[in-house]
Design a protein around this motif. Structure first.
Motif, PDB file in Angstrom:
ATOM      1  N   ILE A   1      42.070  23.002  10.999  1.00 54.09           N
ATOM      2  CA  ILE A   1      43.184  22.546  11.678  1.00 54.09           C
ATOM      3  C   ILE A   1      42.742  22.323  13.228  1.00 54.09           C
ATOM      4  N   TYR A   2      42.826  21.092  13.650  1.00 54.84           N
ATOM      5  CA  TYR A   2      42.427  20.457  14.907  1.00 54.84           C
ATOM      6  C   TYR A   2      43.773  20.742  15.915  1.00 54.84           C
ATOM      7  N   ALA A   3      43.489  21.015  17.143  1.00 47.08           N
ATOM      8  CA  ALA A   3      44.576  20.945  18.123  1.00 47.08           C
ATOM      9  C   ALA A   3      44.052  20.665  19.576  1.00 47.08           C
ATOM     10  N   ARG A   4      44.814  20.571  20.392  1.00 56.72           N
ATOM     11  CA  ARG A   4      44.276  20.385  21.907  1.00 56.72           C
ATOM     12  C   ARG A   4      44.617  21.721  22.685  1.00 56.72           C
ATOM     13  N   SER A   5      45.389  22.688  22.246  1.00 49.54           N
ATOM     14  CA  SER A   5      45.425  24.026  23.020  1.00 49.54           C
ATOM     15  C   SER A   5      45.687  24.980  21.833  1.00 49.54           C
ATOM     16  N   PHE A   6      45.318  26.039  21.866  1.00 46.20           N
ATOM     17  CA  PHE A   6      45.385  27.257  20.980  1.00 46.20           C
ATOM     18  C   PHE A   6      45.955  28.548  21.898  1.00 46.20           C
ATOM     19  N   VAL A   7      46.702  29.181  21.125  1.00 48.76           N
ATOM     20  CA  VAL A   7      47.095  30.605  21.781  1.00 48.76           C
ATOM     21  C   VAL A   7      46.753  31.758  20.652  1.00 48.76           C
ATOM     22  N   ASP A   8      46.130  32.603  20.998  1.00 47.37           N
ATOM     23  CA  ASP A   8      45.861  33.761  19.842  1.00 47.37           C
ATOM     24  C   ASP A   8      46.712  34.992  19.958  1.00 47.37           C
ATOM     25  N   CYS A   9      47.595  35.192  19.012  1.00 50.72           N
ATOM     26  CA  CYS A   9      48.500  36.026  19.063  1.00 50.72           C
ATOM     27  C   CYS A   9      48.287  37.042  17.890  1.00 50.72           C
ATOM     28  N   THR A  10      46.995  37.115  17.600  1.00 51.91           N
ATOM     29  CA  THR A  10      46.615  37.944  16.033  1.00 51.91           C
ATOM     30  C   THR A  10      46.658  39.462  16.393  1.00 51.91           C
TER      31      THR A  10
ATOM     32  N   ALA B   1      41.242  18.386   6.953  1.00 50.47           N
ATOM     33  CA  ALA B   1      41.601  18.614   8.159  1.00 50.47           C
ATOM     34  C   ALA B   1      43.029  17.956   8.313  1.00 50.47           C
ATOM     35  N   ARG B   2      43.746  18.560   9.341  1.00 55.74           N
ATOM     36  CA  ARG B   2      44.979  18.338   9.734  1.00 55.74           C
ATOM     37  C   ARG B   2      44.863  18.191  11.408  1.00 55.74           C
ATOM     38  N   LYS B   3      45.879  17.614  11.817  1.00 55.92           N
ATOM     39  CA  LYS B   3      45.869  17.720  13.486  1.00 55.92           C
ATOM     40  C   LYS B   3      47.315  18.077  14.210  1.00 55.92           C
ATOM     41  N   PHE B   4      47.155  19.207  15.014  1.00 55.80           N
ATOM     42  CA  PHE B   4      48.242  19.317  15.717  1.00 55.80           C
ATOM     43  C   PHE B   4      48.032  19.172  17.290  1.00 55.80           C
ATOM     44  N   ASP B   5      49.045  19.533  18.079  1.00 53.33           N
ATOM     45  CA  ASP B   5      48.782  19.536  19.597  1.00 53.33           C
ATOM     46  C   ASP B   5      48.498  21.128  19.854  1.00 53.33           C
ATOM     47  N   VAL B   6      49.300  22.072  19.018  1.00 51.00           N
ATOM     48  CA  VAL B   6      49.085  23.576  19.603  1.00 51.00           C
ATOM     49  C   VAL B   6      48.893  24.303  18.130  1.00 51.00           C
ATOM     50  N   VAL B   7      47.937  25.129  18.239  1.00 47.81           N
ATOM     51  CA  VAL B   7      47.810  25.909  17.052  1.00 47.81           C
ATOM     52  C   VAL B   7      48.154  27.235  17.586  1.00 47.81           C
ATOM     53  N   VAL B   8      49.230  28.058  17.059  1.00 44.95           N
ATOM     54  CA  VAL B   8      49.344  29.521  17.300  1.00 44.95           C
ATOM     55  C   VAL B   8      48.777  30.426  16.443  1.00 44.95           C
ATOM     56  N   ALA B   9      47.910  31.266  16.480  1.00 42.26           N
ATOM     57  CA  ALA B   9      47.221  32.417  15.363  1.00 42.26           C
ATOM     58  C   ALA B   9      48.115  33.585  15.433  1.00 42.26           C
ATOM     59  N   GLY B  10      48.850  33.677  14.374  1.00 38.59           N
ATOM     60  CA  GLY B  10      49.642  35.026  14.076  1.00 38.59           C
ATOM     61  C   GLY B  10      50.887  34.882  14.493  1.00 38.59           C
ATOM     62  N   ALA B  11      51.515  34.927  13.621  1.00 37.86           N
ATOM     63  CA  ALA B  11      53.082  34.915  13.918  1.00 37.86           C
ATOM     64  C   ALA B  11      53.878  36.392  13.938  1.00 37.86           C
ATOM     65  N   GLY B  12      53.394  37.264  14.868  1.00 39.98           N
ATOM     66  CA  GLY B  12      54.094  38.342  15.128  1.00 39.98           C
ATOM     67  C   GLY B  12      54.960  38.596  16.264  1.00 39.98           C
ATOM     68  N   THR B  13      54.997  39.635  16.855  1.00 38.44           N
ATOM     69  CA  THR B  13      55.850  39.876  18.017  1.00 38.44           C
ATOM     70  C   THR B  13      55.721  38.556  19.164  1.00 38.44           C
ATOM     71  N   ALA B  14      54.395  38.451  19.644  1.00 38.33           N
ATOM     72  CA  ALA B  14      54.228  37.393  20.523  1.00 38.33           C
ATOM     73  C   ALA B  14      54.163  36.047  20.136  1.00 38.33           C
ATOM     74  N   GLY B  15      53.444  35.948  18.641  1.00 30.29           N
ATOM     75  CA  GLY B  15      53.255  34.663  18.150  1.00 30.29           C
ATOM     76  C   GLY B  15      54.577  33.791  18.036  1.00 30.29           C
ATOM     77  N   VAL B  16      55.444  34.532  17.086  1.00 29.64           N
ATOM     78  CA  VAL B  16      56.877  33.652  16.798  1.00 29.64           C
ATOM     79  C   VAL B  16      57.446  32.919  18.231  1.00 29.64           C
TER      80      VAL B  16
END
Ligand SMILES: Cc1cc2nc3c(=O)[nH]c(=O)nc-3n(C[C@H](O)[C@H](O)[C@H](O)COP(=O)(O)OP(=O)(O)OC[C@H]3O[C@@H](n4cnc5c(N)ncnc54)[C@H](O)[C@@H]3O)c2cc1C
Length: 484
Positions: free
Chosen positions: A198-207, A46-61
């Motif tokens: 991958i743990y985090a506090r906030s998540f953004v789904d950009c998939t 397991a790893r820890k982050f503050d934010v995970v963004v899922a998908g490095a597309g148009t919005a995710g980048v």
């Protein structure tokens, strides 16, 4: 129960047991025979982050850049080997950084700025963009054509992510959510380095598909209301001859001059008739010949559309579609060679690695932007950006060449404490979605969602506890343009 309902039910079962995964959804055939393999429990690193963004597309980048620049330790998880998503694979031009000023004869305004604008500036420096080339024809559709070099876009955005200190996990598929009630605690990521949490506090789904939201148990529908598409880049064409042929056939209906192969005032977007025989055959393969280009001798995006009979979320339906569209792309190049002067020696120079979708899942959020919101140019008391383009223009346009607002509540996933979405997943009404799904809207949404996620992580609060004035101030400081 049909196969799609069954798949959905299996997905929910997967989620019910914790870190569920659509990979657990049986493929066609296996499920119907009742064959299963019970996976043994396994301890994952397991790893820890503050934010995970899922998908490095148009919005995710843009979301990951916004988050990391706000000081959040940010992980970006992307299935492909590069960032960019559909902006580098599907579209023709980036619609749109501007209001429809030319059609309405009103003040010219660049209504999307901030990080999306910065990406364009960086691309301009390396010859990777036409600039915001003004449309001389078809300006009741868009006032400008902003076309990009798709390959330089991948490189430049990856460099920007690296500079911002984003942990870039490419070639990594997000396959599950770890839930604590209605709070996402982490995600499951699969790569050749293994499976990890991958743990985090906030998540953004950009998939685009809404994978993370679905794993997290968000409510969603699968509208399947668009054709999917692969776009083919056609090399070895003479654009001036191509344009002359369109003129001889009574066009063009769209035309813009901008920077091409480093030279200004060159044709960078052209659309028009290519003759009755071409049109008849193009119709059979769902081909649209509107194109843009950043380089001489190259038509960047020729689209071959195909309406998937089943679901764009279903692997087996999409496998059949991939084959069908590959056949169509080969046929498209053949048609150009046969009918269009200047294209006699054309060849297939680029395709997308997978079919592009215009919509996968619609994820239910706290607010659903309506078509009236769009065309009436409504703004909200929690706007996170302004936008003025509609892909069905001139039939539908934002009133008076103005803008409408995308509200923060439209990005908050209903029923989940710490998950935001950005991109084509929002907006259920097809007509409104014809506006909100466009690239520059997705990029702006990405900046808003990434910023909000970072602020929530810093405050250790849920997305609904974040004060709007705090978010607004941060977005303004980072160059986002507001009209109200
Ligand atoms: C054929 C076509 C033509 C278009 N033409 C135009 C146009 O001319 N102008 C315009 O402005 N818009 C156009 N659009 C619309 C626009 O391009 C898209 O709506 C927009 O780019 C979507 O952005 P997004 O961020 O939602 O998704 P994407 O850019 O698709 O990003 C999603 C990313 O998530 C990744 N991903 C998905 N699932 C997972 C997972 N489980 N784990 C890890 N990564 C994952 C994908 O690989 C992808 O990189 C077009 C769209 C299509 C399909």
């Amino acid at each position: 129960m049909n196969r799609r309902e069954f798949s959905k039910q299996m997905l929910m079962v997967g989620m019910g047991v914790g870190a569920g995964s659509a990979m657990d959804t049986p493929a066609q055939g296996a499920s119907e025979r009742g064959n299963y393999y019970e996976e043994p429990a396994k301890k994952l690193p397991a790893r820890k982050f503050d934010v995970v963004v899922a998908g490095a597309g148009t919005a995710g980048v843009v979301a990951a850049l916004a988050s990391a620049r706000r000081g959040a330790k940010t992980a970006l998880i992307e299935a492909k080997g590069y960032p960019g998503g559909t902006v580098t694979e599907g579209g023709t031009a980036l619609h749109s950084f501007y209001n429809l000023w030319k059609a309405f004869d009103v003040e010219k305004r660049q209504v999307v700025r901030g990080i999306p604008h910065e990406i364009i500036s960086r691309l301009m420096k390396v010859g990777g963009c036409t600039g915001h080339a003004e449309m001389t024809r078809g300006f009741d559709f868009d006032s400008v054509c902003t076309a990009i070099d798709t390959e330089l876009y991948k490189l430049v955005t990856m460099q920007m992510l690296d500079e911002a200190g984003v942990f870039i996990a490419v070639n990594t598929l997000l396959t599950g959510a770890i839930m604590d009630g209605s709070r996402v605690k982490g995600v499951i990521a699969n790569s050749r380095s293994g499976r990890e949490a991958i743990y985090a506090r906030s998540f953004v789904d950009c998939t685009a598909y809404g994978d993370l939201a679905a794993y997290a148990g968000a409510k969603y529908t699968e509208p399947n209301d668009y054709a999917c598409c692969n776009s083919v880049g056609i090399g070895n064409v003479n654009i001036d001859k191509y344009h002359d042929f369109i003129k001889a056939n009574g066009g063009p209906s769209q035309l813009a001059f901008g920077i091409r192969s480093g030279q200004p005032d060159k044709i960078v977007r052209v659309q028009g008739p290519l003759g009755a025989e071409f049109a008849a055959e193009a119709g059979k393969i769902g081909m649209s010949s509107v194109t843009t280009t950043v380089h001489d001798n190259y038509l960047m995006f020729i689209k071959c559309n195909y309406k998937v009979p089943g679901s764009v979320i279903n692997r087996d339906d999409m496998a059949r579609a991939e084959l069908e569209v590959r056949k169509r792309m080969a046929k498209a190049v053949e048609l150009f060679r046969k009918y269009v002067p200047g294209c006699e020696k054309a060849f297939m120079a680029r395709t997308s690695p997978t079919l592009c979708i215009r919509r996968g899942r619609f994820i239910k959020c706290d607010y659903d932007i309506s078509h009236e919101d769009v065309i009436e140019g409504r703004h909200f008391d929690d706007d996170v950006m302004a936008y003025g383009f509609h892909d069905s223009a001139p039939r539908y346009q934002v009133k008076d060449g103005g803008t409408y607002g995308i509200p923060y509540k439209a990005l908050r996933v209903a029923g989940i404490e710490n998950l935001l979405v950005a991109g084509m997943m929002i907006t259920s009404d097809h007509r409104a979605h014809m506006s909100t799904r466009n690239t520059v809207s997705c990029m702006g949404q990405g900046q808003a969602a990434g910023t909000a996620a970072a602020l929530c992580a810093a405050k250790n609060c849920g997305t609904r506890e974040l004060s709007y004035s705090h978010l607004r101030q941060a977005l303004e400081n980072d160059g986002v343009y507001f009209e109200s």
